[in-house]
Design a protein around this motif. Structure first.
Motif, PDB file in Angstrom:
ATOM      1  N   PHE A 186      -2.183   9.833 -12.226  1.00  0.00           N
ATOM      2  CA  PHE A 186      -3.365  10.093 -11.431  1.00  0.00           C
ATOM      3  C   PHE A 186      -4.196  10.984 -12.403  1.00  0.00           C
ATOM      4  O   PHE A 186      -5.359  10.618 -12.856  1.00  0.00           O
ATOM      5  N   LEU A 187      -3.756  11.910 -12.970  1.00  0.00           N
ATOM      6  CA  LEU A 187      -4.690  12.895 -13.790  1.00  0.00           C
ATOM      7  C   LEU A 187      -5.029  12.380 -15.060  1.00  0.00           C
ATOM      8  O   LEU A 187      -5.970  12.617 -15.607  1.00  0.00           O
TER       9      LEU A 187
ATOM     10  N   ILE B  69     -17.429  11.697  -9.879  1.00  0.00           N
ATOM     11  CA  ILE B  69     -17.724  11.708  -8.384  1.00  0.00           C
ATOM     12  C   ILE B  69     -17.827  13.077  -7.687  1.00  0.00           C
ATOM     13  O   ILE B  69     -18.692  13.454  -6.860  1.00  0.00           O
ATOM     14  N   THR B  70     -16.672  13.512  -7.949  1.00  0.00           N
ATOM     15  CA  THR B  70     -16.349  14.983  -6.941  1.00  0.00           C
ATOM     16  C   THR B  70     -16.227  16.218  -7.938  1.00  0.00           C
ATOM     17  O   THR B  70     -15.802  16.195  -9.160  1.00  0.00           O
ATOM     18  N   PRO B  71     -16.870  17.394  -7.523  1.00  0.00           N
ATOM     19  CA  PRO B  71     -16.493  18.593  -8.272  1.00  0.00           C
ATOM     20  C   PRO B  71     -15.452  19.172  -8.049  1.00  0.00           C
ATOM     21  O   PRO B  71     -15.196  20.319  -8.848  1.00  0.00           O
ATOM     22  N   LEU B  72     -14.508  18.570  -7.413  1.00  0.00           N
ATOM     23  CA  LEU B  72     -12.982  19.115  -7.038  1.00  0.00           C
ATOM     24  C   LEU B  72     -12.154  19.063  -8.334  1.00  0.00           C
ATOM     25  O   LEU B  72     -12.323  18.258  -9.146  1.00  0.00           O
ATOM     26  N   PRO B  73     -11.276  19.995  -8.477  1.00  0.00           N
ATOM     27  CA  PRO B  73     -10.350  19.857  -9.731  1.00  0.00           C
ATOM     28  C   PRO B  73      -9.406  18.521  -9.525  1.00  0.00           C
ATOM     29  O   PRO B  73      -9.225  18.365  -8.212  1.00  0.00           O
ATOM     30  N   GLY B  74      -8.649  18.161 -10.265  1.00  0.00           N
ATOM     31  CA  GLY B  74      -8.190  16.829 -10.296  1.00  0.00           C
ATOM     32  C   GLY B  74      -7.066  17.030  -9.280  1.00  0.00           C
ATOM     33  O   GLY B  74      -6.747  15.977  -8.815  1.00  0.00           O
ATOM     34  N   ILE B  75      -6.495  18.087  -9.226  1.00  0.00           N
ATOM     35  CA  ILE B  75      -5.048  18.309  -8.504  1.00  0.00           C
ATOM     36  C   ILE B  75      -5.610  17.871  -6.985  1.00  0.00           C
ATOM     37  O   ILE B  75      -4.716  17.422  -6.021  1.00  0.00           O
ATOM     38  N   TYR B  76      -6.609  18.774  -6.528  1.00  0.00           N
ATOM     39  CA  TYR B  76      -7.256  18.403  -5.095  1.00  0.00           C
ATOM     40  C   TYR B  76      -7.513  16.810  -4.861  1.00  0.00           C
ATOM     41  O   TYR B  76      -7.532  16.213  -3.855  1.00  0.00           O
TER      42      TYR B  76
ATOM     43  N   PHE C 254       0.796  -1.394  -0.339  1.00  0.00           N
ATOM     44  CA  PHE C 254       0.162   0.019  -0.129  1.00  0.00           C
ATOM     45  C   PHE C 254       0.871   1.248   0.125  1.00  0.00           C
ATOM     46  O   PHE C 254       0.761   2.140  -0.740  1.00  0.00           O
ATOM     47  N   TRP C 255       1.912   1.399   0.724  1.00  0.00           N
ATOM     48  CA  TRP C 255       2.736   2.300   1.024  1.00  0.00           C
ATOM     49  C   TRP C 255       3.354   2.602  -0.336  1.00  0.00           C
ATOM     50  O   TRP C 255       3.841   3.717  -0.920  1.00  0.00           O
ATOM     51  N   GLY C 256       4.106   1.552  -1.120  1.00  0.00           N
ATOM     52  CA  GLY C 256       4.641   1.453  -2.208  1.00  0.00           C
ATOM     53  C   GLY C 256       3.883   2.129  -3.328  1.00  0.00           C
ATOM     54  O   GLY C 256       4.240   2.790  -4.200  1.00  0.00           O
ATOM     55  N   PHE C 257       2.580   1.694  -3.343  1.00  0.00           N
ATOM     56  CA  PHE C 257       1.750   2.281  -4.438  1.00  0.00           C
ATOM     57  C   PHE C 257       1.439   3.615  -4.203  1.00  0.00           C
ATOM     58  O   PHE C 257       1.634   4.598  -5.169  1.00  0.00           O
ATOM     59  N   GLY C 258       1.387   4.265  -2.877  1.00  0.00           N
ATOM     60  CA  GLY C 258       1.141   5.564  -2.594  1.00  0.00           C
ATOM     61  C   GLY C 258       2.241   6.434  -2.850  1.00  0.00           C
ATOM     62  O   GLY C 258       2.288   7.555  -3.278  1.00  0.00           O
ATOM     63  N   LEU C 259       3.427   5.907  -2.719  1.00  0.00           N
ATOM     64  CA  LEU C 259       4.764   6.701  -2.729  1.00  0.00           C
ATOM     65  C   LEU C 259       5.207   6.566  -4.254  1.00  0.00           C
ATOM     66  O   LEU C 259       5.684   7.674  -4.831  1.00  0.00           O
TER      67      LEU C 259
ATOM     68  N   TYR D 178      -6.248  14.601  -6.371  1.00  0.00           N
ATOM     69  CA  TYR D 178      -5.139  13.581  -6.392  1.00  0.00           C
ATOM     70  C   TYR D 178      -4.228  13.724  -4.850  1.00  0.00           C
ATOM     71  O   TYR D 178      -3.987  12.518  -4.228  1.00  0.00           O
ATOM     72  N   TRP D 179      -4.497  14.817  -4.298  1.00  0.00           N
ATOM     73  CA  TRP D 179      -3.932  14.738  -2.886  1.00  0.00           C
ATOM     74  C   TRP D 179      -4.827  14.122  -1.628  1.00  0.00           C
ATOM     75  O   TRP D 179      -4.454  13.560  -0.879  1.00  0.00           O
ATOM     76  N   ILE D 180      -6.107  14.514  -2.087  1.00  0.00           N
ATOM     77  CA  ILE D 180      -6.919  13.495  -1.082  1.00  0.00           C
ATOM     78  C   ILE D 180      -6.665  12.122  -1.141  1.00  0.00           C
ATOM     79  O   ILE D 180      -6.628  11.489  -0.100  1.00  0.00           O
ATOM     80  N   VAL D 181      -6.975  11.574  -2.342  1.00  0.00           N
ATOM     81  CA  VAL D 181      -6.693  10.246  -2.730  1.00  0.00           C
ATOM     82  C   VAL D 181      -5.293   9.840  -1.992  1.00  0.00           C
ATOM     83  O   VAL D 181      -5.046   8.834  -1.327  1.00  0.00           O
ATOM     84  N   LYS D 182      -4.129  10.482  -2.510  1.00  0.00           N
ATOM     85  CA  LYS D 182      -2.890  10.205  -1.934  1.00  0.00           C
ATOM     86  C   LYS D 182      -2.618  10.246  -0.430  1.00  0.00           C
ATOM     87  O   LYS D 182      -2.103   9.399   0.150  1.00  0.00           O
ATOM     88  N   SER D 183      -3.234  11.324   0.262  1.00  0.00           N
ATOM     89  CA  SER D 183      -3.254  11.263   1.842  1.00  0.00           C
ATOM     90  C   SER D 183      -4.051  10.151   2.480  1.00  0.00           C
ATOM     91  O   SER D 183      -3.775   9.368   3.278  1.00  0.00           O
ATOM     92  N   MET D 184      -5.090   9.691   1.684  1.00  0.00           N
ATOM     93  CA  MET D 184      -5.842   8.506   2.186  1.00  0.00           C
ATOM     94  C   MET D 184      -4.980   7.124   2.108  1.00  0.00           C
ATOM     95  O   MET D 184      -4.834   6.561   2.893  1.00  0.00           O
ATOM     96  N   ILE D 185      -4.456   7.002   0.850  1.00  0.00           N
ATOM     97  CA  ILE D 185      -3.630   5.775   0.910  1.00  0.00           C
ATOM     98  C   ILE D 185      -2.608   5.779   1.888  1.00  0.00           C
ATOM     99  O   ILE D 185      -2.212   4.783   2.536  1.00  0.00           O
ATOM    100  N   LEU D 186      -1.791   6.870   2.035  1.00  0.00           N
ATOM    101  CA  LEU D 186      -0.591   6.822   3.049  1.00  0.00           C
ATOM    102  C   LEU D 186      -1.058   6.803   4.560  1.00  0.00           C
ATOM    103  O   LEU D 186      -0.369   6.325   5.196  1.00  0.00           O
ATOM    104  N   CYS D 187      -2.131   7.488   4.773  1.00  0.00           N
ATOM    105  CA  CYS D 187      -2.605   7.140   6.221  1.00  0.00           C
ATOM    106  C   CYS D 187      -3.039   5.753   6.216  1.00  0.00           C
ATOM    107  O   CYS D 187      -2.916   5.205   7.514  1.00  0.00           O
ATOM    108  N   GLY D 188      -3.923   5.081   5.137  1.00  0.00           N
ATOM    109  CA  GLY D 188      -3.964   3.898   5.577  1.00  0.00           C
ATOM    110  C   GLY D 188      -2.997   2.968   5.491  1.00  0.00           C
ATOM    111  O   GLY D 188      -3.056   1.991   6.419  1.00  0.00           O
TER     112      GLY D 188
END
Length: 76
Positions: free
Chosen positions: A31-32, A41-48, A18-23, A50-60
């Motif tokens: 990602f983009l 799914i979300t109205p946010l721009p792609g860069i946001y 999981f960490w290897g995938f995230g890093l 990206y950071w949401i998904v990356k932080s969720m993966i690294l926290c997981g």
């Protein structure tokens, strides 16, 4: 005891993958380009996204690794 140790080792390996995938795999460029599903799914721009998904993966991964290591230590 042996079954618990096996599961603890598998959980630790999953956390490392999981960490290897995230890093290393989840880069901004990749990602983009490949994760277009989040645009629907979300109205946010792609860069946001990206950071949401990356932080969720690294926290997981941060949550999974200590649990697996704790299980290994308890069963040795």
């Amino acid at each position: 005891m042996e079954g618990q140790l096996t599961w603890a080792i598998l959980i630790t390996i999953f956390g490392l993958v999981f960490w290897g995938f995230g890093l290393f795999y989840l880069t901004k460029k990749r990602f983009l380009k490949e994760f277009d599903v989040l645009k629907d799914i979300t109205p946010l721009p792609g860069i946001y996204n990206y950071w949401i998904v990356k932080s969720m993966i690294l926290c997981g991964g941060l949550l999974i690794l200590p649990l697996g290591l704790y299980g290994i230590i308890q069963n040795l």
